[in-house]
Enzyme design. Structure first.
Site, PDB file in Angstrom:
ATOM      1  N   ASP A  33       0.827  -1.228   0.000  1.00 61.46           N
ATOM      2  CA  ASP A  33       0.000   0.000   0.000  1.00 61.46           C
ATOM      3  C   ASP A  33       0.854   1.268   0.000  1.00 61.46           C
ATOM      4  OD1 ASP A  33       1.028   0.043   2.546  1.00 61.46           O
ATOM      5  OD2 ASP A  33      -0.908   0.030   3.576  1.00 61.46           O
ATOM      6  N   GLU A  35       3.152   2.108   2.327  1.00 61.08           N
ATOM      7  CA  GLU A  35       3.714   2.481   3.631  1.00 61.08           C
ATOM      8  C   GLU A  35       5.149   1.962   3.759  1.00 61.08           C
ATOM      9  OE1 GLU A  35       1.108   1.207   6.769  1.00 61.08           O
ATOM     10  OE2 GLU A  35      -0.300   2.855   6.385  1.00 61.08           O
ATOM     11  N   ARG A  91      12.604  25.569   5.794  1.00 58.97           N
ATOM     12  CA  ARG A  91      12.348  26.916   5.262  1.00 58.97           C
ATOM     13  C   ARG A  91      10.933  27.399   5.572  1.00 58.97           C
ATOM     14  NH1 ARG A  91      14.289  26.310  -0.848  1.00 58.97           N
ATOM     15  NH2 ARG A  91      13.475  24.222  -0.522  1.00 58.97           N
ATOM     16  N   GLN A  92      10.072  26.479   6.022  1.00 62.61           N
ATOM     17  CA  GLN A  92       8.714  26.887   6.436  1.00 62.61           C
ATOM     18  C   GLN A  92       8.757  27.177   7.937  1.00 62.61           C
ATOM     19  OE1 GLN A  92       5.365  24.595   4.969  1.00 62.61           O
ATOM     20  NE2 GLN A  92       6.659  23.646   3.410  1.00 62.61           N
ATOM     21  N   HIS A 124      18.536  26.686   7.859  1.00 60.53           N
ATOM     22  CA  HIS A 124      18.191  27.876   7.076  1.00 60.53           C
ATOM     23  C   HIS A 124      18.107  29.108   7.986  1.00 60.53           C
ATOM     24  CE1 HIS A 124      16.644  30.378   4.003  1.00 60.53           C
ATOM     25  NE2 HIS A 124      15.493  30.541   4.608  1.00 60.53           N
ATOM     26  N   ASP A 162      21.521  36.980  -1.290  1.00 60.34           N
ATOM     27  CA  ASP A 162      20.697  37.890  -0.485  1.00 60.34           C
ATOM     28  C   ASP A 162      21.445  38.202   0.809  1.00 60.34           C
ATOM     29  OD1 ASP A 162      20.289  35.700   1.228  1.00 60.34           O
ATOM     30  OD2 ASP A 162      18.390  35.177   0.274  1.00 60.34           O
ATOM     31  N   LYS A 186      17.499  40.311  -3.140  1.00 52.94           N
ATOM     32  CA  LYS A 186      16.643  39.321  -3.797  1.00 52.94           C
ATOM     33  C   LYS A 186      15.184  39.543  -3.445  1.00 52.94           C
ATOM     34  CE  LYS A 186      15.994  34.578  -2.598  1.00 52.94           C
ATOM     35  NZ  LYS A 186      16.609  33.270  -2.316  1.00 52.94           N
ATOM     36  N   ARG A 188      11.648  37.413  -3.956  1.00 49.62           N
ATOM     37  CA  ARG A 188      11.085  36.162  -4.459  1.00 49.62           C
ATOM     38  C   ARG A 188       9.630  36.402  -4.863  1.00 49.62           C
ATOM     39  NH1 ARG A 188      12.038  30.932  -4.794  1.00 49.62           N
ATOM     40  NH2 ARG A 188      14.001  30.891  -3.642  1.00 49.62           N
ATOM     41  N   ASP A 212      25.388  30.169  -1.121  1.00 51.59           N
ATOM     42  CA  ASP A 212      24.082  30.191  -0.458  1.00 51.59           C
ATOM     43  C   ASP A 212      23.986  28.966   0.439  1.00 51.59           C
ATOM     44  OD1 ASP A 212      21.597  31.161   0.191  1.00 51.59           O
ATOM     45  OD2 ASP A 212      20.763  31.015  -1.828  1.00 51.59           O
TER      46      ASP A 212
HETATM   47  C1  R5P Z   1      16.323  31.020   0.719  1.00 50.11           C
HETATM   48  O1  R5P Z   1      16.318  32.051   1.377  1.00 50.11           O
HETATM   49  C2  R5P Z   1      17.538  30.158   0.635  1.00 50.11           C
HETATM   50  O2  R5P Z   1      18.612  30.752   1.293  1.00 50.11           O
HETATM   51  C3  R5P Z   1      17.906  29.847  -0.803  1.00 50.11           C
HETATM   52  O3  R5P Z   1      18.267  31.059  -1.443  1.00 50.11           O
HETATM   53  C4  R5P Z   1      16.773  29.225  -1.532  1.00 50.11           C
HETATM   54  O4  R5P Z   1      16.286  28.140  -0.807  1.00 50.11           O
HETATM   55  C5  R5P Z   1      17.214  28.769  -2.907  1.00 50.11           C
HETATM   56  O5  R5P Z   1      16.106  28.237  -3.571  1.00 50.11           O
HETATM   57  P1  R5P Z   1      16.073  28.133  -5.144  1.00 50.11           P
HETATM   58  O6  R5P Z   1      17.295  27.383  -5.569  1.00 50.11           O
HETATM   59  O7  R5P Z   1      14.807  27.349  -5.415  1.00 50.11           O
HETATM   60  O8  R5P Z   1      16.006  29.501  -5.695  1.00 50.11           O
END
Ligand code: R5P
Length: 284
Positions: A33, A35, A91-92, A124, A162, A186, A188, A212
């Site tokens: 299933d 799992e 990131r959330q 993050h 950023d 940056k 988004r 990054d």
């Molecule tokens: C966001 O603030 C992170 O530091 C990265 O810049 C971000 O996760 C990069 O995501 P992507 O490659 O989808 O632009």
């Protein structure tokens, strides 16, 4: 003993070598299933500590981690330490709109129920460590990102896409030993659309390293590299701690003119040129 999630088998083995601890046998099965059933078939009940190493790059990887934590606890080991080389959902870290969950907190709470201690590599946002109970230890892997860079960078500039990643760029510059640092602005617009405003630094004929914490879709990095290419830059290298590199990210970066992509083994990819095992081992 070191117990590896399916996503972190190479790193877990490196950590076992680094710590001179046994690498446990593990099995990853799936029921009809869908799992999951991740197990540790032959745990040593005399083991004082089990270190479960699992990057939660997918929802399945999250479930697998919870199962491995439970399996070693069930086997009676004294202490369960969970290492999240990459923490998915990190990131959330806030509810960006009314009605949304704080997903990083939700998964941190779930992981905490099965662990006595949690370590995570270059989260993050440092604040997400506080979602764990007890607070997770953050392991900084930034300094190691300088290792694979060529020795002959021409008048290098270390840029972050950023302001949030400027400290990481500075760490890489410090580890490299020379160079200027700066950051782009940056904005988004969506999960795959970002707008990058150039920094003031003169990049003409200079080699640039863009750093990054995560490269996911590659949108941020490819936009940044595009801005540089418009300004007669020398060679452009991109480096990150977590090379998630989903979908067509590698192609996007290559088309943007990137010379090389470097990452660590928090996520095991072809570009994972640096191991974070020594940095983790030092904190265990
Ligand atoms: C966001 O603030 C992170 O530091 C990265 O810049 C971000 O996760 C990069 O995501 P992507 O490659 O989808 O632009």
């Amino acid at each position: 003993m070191i117990v590896s999630g399916s996503t972190s088998q190479g790193l877990a083995a490196a950590l076992a070598r680094e710590l001179e601890e046994p690498l446990a046998a593990v099995e990853y099965d799936r029921f009809p299933d869908g799992e999951l059933l991740a197990s540790v078939p032959d745990p040593d009940p005399e083991t004082d500590r089990a270190v479960v190493v699992a990057s939660t790059v997918s929802s399945d990887a999250h479930v697998e981690l919870l199962q491995l934590q439970d399996a070693v606890r069930e086997a009676g080991v004294g202490e369960v330490v969970t290492v999240l080389p990459y923490m998915g959902y990190g990131r959330q870290d806030k509810a960006f709109e009314a009605g949304q969950p704080i997903s990083a907190r939700a998964v941190a709470r779930a992981i905490s129920t099965g662990a006595d201690r949690v370590l995570t590599v270059t989260p993050h946002e440092e604040a997400i460590c506080e979602f764990f109970e007890p607070t997770a230890t953050s392991v900084d892997a930034g300094g190691r990102l300088a290792e694979p860079l060529p020795d002959d960078l021409a008048d290098p500039v270390f840029l972050s896409p950023d302001a949030g990643a400027i400290e990481l760029a500075e760490t890489v510059r410090d580890a490299y030993g020379t160079g200027e640092t700066d950051y782009f602005e940056k904005i988004r617009h969506s999960g795959t659309e970002v707008e990058i405003t150039p920094s003031d630094v003169d990049v003409t004929s200079r080699d640039v390293v863009v750093t990054d914490d995560i490269i996911a879709t590659g949108s941020t990095m490819s936009e940044a590299v595009g801005v540089l290419q418009d300004r007669n830059v020398g060679r452009v290298f991109v480096t990150c701690v977590h090379p998630l590199l989903v979908s067509n990210a590698v192609t996007k970066l290559s088309r943007a003119g990137v010379e090389s992509i470097y990452g660590t083994d928090t996520i095991e990819r072809a570009v994972s040129a640096v191991s974070v095992a020594p940095a983790i081992a030092a904190r265990l």
